[in-house]
Write an enzyme that holds these catalytic residues in place. Structure first.
Site, PDB file in Angstrom:
ATOM      1  N   GLU A  29     -39.107  -1.053 -22.853  1.00  0.00           N
ATOM      2  CA  GLU A  29     -39.185   0.115 -23.737  1.00  0.00           C
ATOM      3  C   GLU A  29     -38.590  -0.162 -25.114  1.00  0.00           C
ATOM      4  O   GLU A  29     -38.254   0.761 -25.856  1.00  0.00           O
ATOM      5  CB  GLU A  29     -38.484   1.296 -23.075  1.00  0.00           C
ATOM      6  CG  GLU A  29     -39.131   1.728 -21.771  1.00  0.00           C
ATOM      7  CD  GLU A  29     -38.380   2.844 -21.085  1.00  0.00           C
ATOM      8  OE1 GLU A  29     -38.528   3.995 -21.523  1.00  0.00           O
ATOM      9  OE2 GLU A  29     -37.648   2.572 -20.124  1.00  0.00           O
ATOM     10  N   TYR A 283     -47.478   8.519 -25.715  1.00  0.00           N
ATOM     11  CA  TYR A 283     -47.189   7.963 -27.035  1.00  0.00           C
ATOM     12  C   TYR A 283     -48.408   7.593 -27.875  1.00  0.00           C
ATOM     13  O   TYR A 283     -48.310   7.531 -29.096  1.00  0.00           O
ATOM     14  CB  TYR A 283     -46.311   6.716 -26.882  1.00  0.00           C
ATOM     15  CG  TYR A 283     -44.976   7.013 -26.257  1.00  0.00           C
ATOM     16  CD1 TYR A 283     -43.993   7.693 -26.955  1.00  0.00           C
ATOM     17  CD2 TYR A 283     -44.688   6.633 -24.957  1.00  0.00           C
ATOM     18  CE1 TYR A 283     -42.761   7.982 -26.392  1.00  0.00           C
ATOM     19  CE2 TYR A 283     -43.464   6.903 -24.376  1.00  0.00           C
ATOM     20  CZ  TYR A 283     -42.506   7.580 -25.099  1.00  0.00           C
ATOM     21  OH  TYR A 283     -41.294   7.865 -24.525  1.00  0.00           O
ATOM     22  N   ARG A 323     -33.005  15.591 -20.188  1.00  0.00           N
ATOM     23  CA  ARG A 323     -34.223  16.372 -19.972  1.00  0.00           C
ATOM     24  C   ARG A 323     -34.503  16.353 -18.469  1.00  0.00           C
ATOM     25  O   ARG A 323     -34.519  15.290 -17.853  1.00  0.00           O
ATOM     26  CB  ARG A 323     -35.405  15.757 -20.717  1.00  0.00           C
ATOM     27  CG  ARG A 323     -36.633  16.683 -20.795  1.00  0.00           C
ATOM     28  CD  ARG A 323     -37.881  15.954 -21.254  1.00  0.00           C
ATOM     29  NE  ARG A 323     -38.352  15.035 -20.220  1.00  0.00           N
ATOM     30  CZ  ARG A 323     -38.616  13.740 -20.434  1.00  0.00           C
ATOM     31  NH1 ARG A 323     -38.424  13.202 -21.628  1.00  0.00           N
ATOM     32  NH2 ARG A 323     -39.043  12.973 -19.430  1.00  0.00           N
ATOM     33  N   ASP A 325     -37.166  17.236 -15.517  1.00  0.00           N
ATOM     34  CA  ASP A 325     -38.597  17.444 -15.323  1.00  0.00           C
ATOM     35  C   ASP A 325     -38.862  18.073 -13.958  1.00  0.00           C
ATOM     36  O   ASP A 325     -38.336  17.592 -12.941  1.00  0.00           O
ATOM     37  CB  ASP A 325     -39.343  16.112 -15.422  1.00  0.00           C
ATOM     38  CG  ASP A 325     -39.148  15.435 -16.770  1.00  0.00           C
ATOM     39  OD1 ASP A 325     -38.673  16.106 -17.712  1.00  0.00           O
ATOM     40  OD2 ASP A 325     -39.466  14.230 -16.884  1.00  0.00           O
ATOM     41  N   ASN A 340     -33.729  12.646 -17.143  1.00  0.00           N
ATOM     42  CA  ASN A 340     -33.594  11.554 -18.100  1.00  0.00           C
ATOM     43  C   ASN A 340     -32.348  11.766 -18.950  1.00  0.00           C
ATOM     44  O   ASN A 340     -32.224  12.785 -19.628  1.00  0.00           O
ATOM     45  CB  ASN A 340     -34.819  11.482 -19.014  1.00  0.00           C
ATOM     46  CG  ASN A 340     -36.029  10.939 -18.310  1.00  0.00           C
ATOM     47  OD1 ASN A 340     -36.234   9.736 -18.262  1.00  0.00           O
ATOM     48  ND2 ASN A 340     -36.832  11.820 -17.730  1.00  0.00           N
TER      49      ASN A 340
END
Length: 381
Positions: A29, A283, A323, A325, A340
Site C-alpha cells: 500500500e 481508488y 473507521r 465497517d 481500520n
C-alpha cells in the site's frame, strides 16, 4: 531521553510544534500512503505547525522528502512513490526530546530540529500494524493514531474478530488458512472452506485497501483465491459472503475531553464489473462506485451503528481515529466487517467524507488529530 507527560510537552512556546508527516513504507500500500500524505501536506495549517515530510522508501530507507503535495497525487492509474534517492533522515534521541537528523553524503549530519509529533500515514504492514508505533514509543515520541496493541490487532483481521467477539460484538463468520496448512493438507482446507459455504471471500489477514481479496463462487475457485491472498500474506481469512447486505461505514474520532465522537454513517454501492468494493473500485474507478453520505437508514439503525462503532473502538483500545465497517443485513441486524486504525485519508476517501457530512472539514480533521497527539502520553504513563 526522558519522555514528557501529556501535561508537559517539550514544545518550545517560542516556536510552532514540528510535525513529521511519515509516509510510503514497505507494504503493497506504499502508493496509497503517498497519496494520503499529499492530501495531508496540502491541508495542514502551516501557520500553526512546522511540517517536515519524511518518506519511507519501498526498501525501508527513510528520506527527507520534498514538500510538494502535488507530486503525490494519483495520475491516471499510476500511483506515486517515495523518492529513495533523496537525503537519508533519522529520528535521534536528544536531551530534550527527539531530533530529526539529515545525513547528506560526505557531510556532517545536520539537525533539522526537535520533532513534537509524528503523523504516520502508512497503510498495511510495517507502519499501520504497531511496528512503527512501537519504535515511536521507545523513542518517547508522540504520534497520531492508535498505539501498539490496537494497531497490531486492527491490522490482523483474524485476531480483531477474536477481540470483537470477546466484547460481545457480532462479526462475519470465517476461518483462518495458512500457507503451511494449505501445503500440508489441501484436501482438508478445501473441506473447511466448503463447510463455510459459497459464495465466500478470501482475503489477506494483514493487508488493507482491499488488496488480494477474491470472491469465491464455488469449490473450483478456492485454490486460486487463496494463492492470490497469499501473495500479500501467508495468513488468509476466508469469510462468508453477507449476501443481500448493505455496506455501511462509520467514522470514530477521539476528543480532547470525554468519549470519542462518531460520524454520520455512509453507504458504499458498487456496480459495473465490480462485485465488491475492491482496490480498483476504491481508488481507480470513477463511474461504478456510488457513495451515499449520510446513508439512508432508519434512525434507530443509525444510532445502533454509531454506538457499536464506539464499542468496537474501545474494545481494541483505539486512539485518535478509526473507521468501522458494517454489514446491514436485510432484516436490519448489524455485523461488523472490520475496523481500520488508519483508514484511507485523502479528501475523497470515505473517512474524511463521513466527517465532512457530519460538519468537520478535512483541515479541521487533520488539526484535531495533531492536537490529540500533542496531548497524549508516551509509553505507559
Amino acid at each position: 531521553m526522558t519522555p514528557t507527560s501529556s501535561d508537559e510537552t517539550s514544545t518550545d512556546p517560542a516556536r510552532k510544534p514540528r510535525v513529521a508527516v511519515v509516509f510510503g513504507g514497505r507494504s503493497s500500500e506504499h502508493g496509497i500512503s503517498c497519496v494520503t500524505a499529499g492530501s495531508v501536506l496540502a491541508a495542514i495549517d502551516r501557520e500553526a505547525y512546522d511540517v517536515v515530510p519524511v518518506g519511507i522508501a519501498a526498501d525501508g530507507r527513510w528520506v527527507l522528502e520534498a514538500d510538494e503535495p502535488a507530486r503525490l497525487a494519483i495520475r491516471g492509474a499510476e500511483l506515486p512513490e517515495v523518492d529513495a534517492a533523496r537525503s537519508p533522515v533519522a529520528l535521534m534521541g536528544a536531551a530534550t526530546g527527539t531530533d530529526l537528523v539529515v545525513a547528506e553524503p560526505a557531510s556532517v549530519p545536520s539537525v533539522i530540529g526537535e520533532v513534537d509529533v509524528v503523523f504516520p500515514l502508512l497503510h498495511g504492514p510495517w507502519g499501520e500494524d504497531g511496528t512503527l508505533q512501537g519504535m515511536l514509543e521507545m523513542a518517547g515520541v508522540r504520534y497520531v493514531g492508535s498505539g501498539v496493541l490496537a494497531s497490531a490487532v486492527g491490522m490482523d483481521k483474524a485476531f480483531m474478530k477474536v477481540v470483537l467477539q470477546g466484547a460481545g460484538l457480532p462479526v462475519t463468520p470465517g476461518i483462518v488458512v495458512t500457507r503451511t496448512e494449505l501445503a500440508q493438507d489441501p484436501v482438508g482446507v478445501r473441506a473447511r472452506v466448503e463447510e463455510l459455504g459459497f459464495p465466500c471471500f478470501a482475503k489477506p489477514a494483514r493487508a488493507g485497501s482491499s488488496m488480494g481479496i477474491s470472491k469465491v463462487h464455488d469449490a473450483s475457485e478456492v485454490e486460486a483465491a487463496l494463492e492470490e491472498a497469499f501473495r500479500h500474506d501467508p495468513k488468509v481469512l476466508v469469510e462468508q459472503s453477507m449476501e443481500g447486505a448493505r455496506e455501511v461505514e462509520c467514522g470514530v474520532l477521539g476528543t480532547l475531553e470525554g468519549p470519542p465522537e462518531t460520524s454520520r454513517p455512509g453507504e458504499v454501492r458498487t456496480g459495473g464489473d465490480h462485485e465488491f468494493y475492491d482496490f480498483e473500485a476504491k481508488y481507480l474507478a470513477d463511474q461504478h462506485t456510488e457513495i451515499d453520505i449520510p446513508a439512508e437508514l432508519p434512525a434507530d439503525v443509525e444510532q445502533e451503528i454509531r454506538a457499536m462503532a464506539v464499542r468496537a473502538f474501545e474494545a481494541l483500545s483505539c486512539e485518535g481515529l478509526a473507521r468501522v465497517d458494517f454489514f446491514v443485513m436485510p432484516d436490519g441486524s448489524l455485523v461488523i466487517n472490520e475496523l481500520n486504525t488508519m483508514p484511507g485519508f485523502t479528501p475523497t476517501s470515505m473517512y474524511p467524507q463521513l466527517w465532512a457530512a457530519t460538519g468537520m472539514t478535512y483541515a479541521q480533521l487533520v488539526d484535531r488529530l495533531v492536537q490529540l497527539a500533542l496531548r497524549r502520553d508516551t509509553g505507559l504513563r
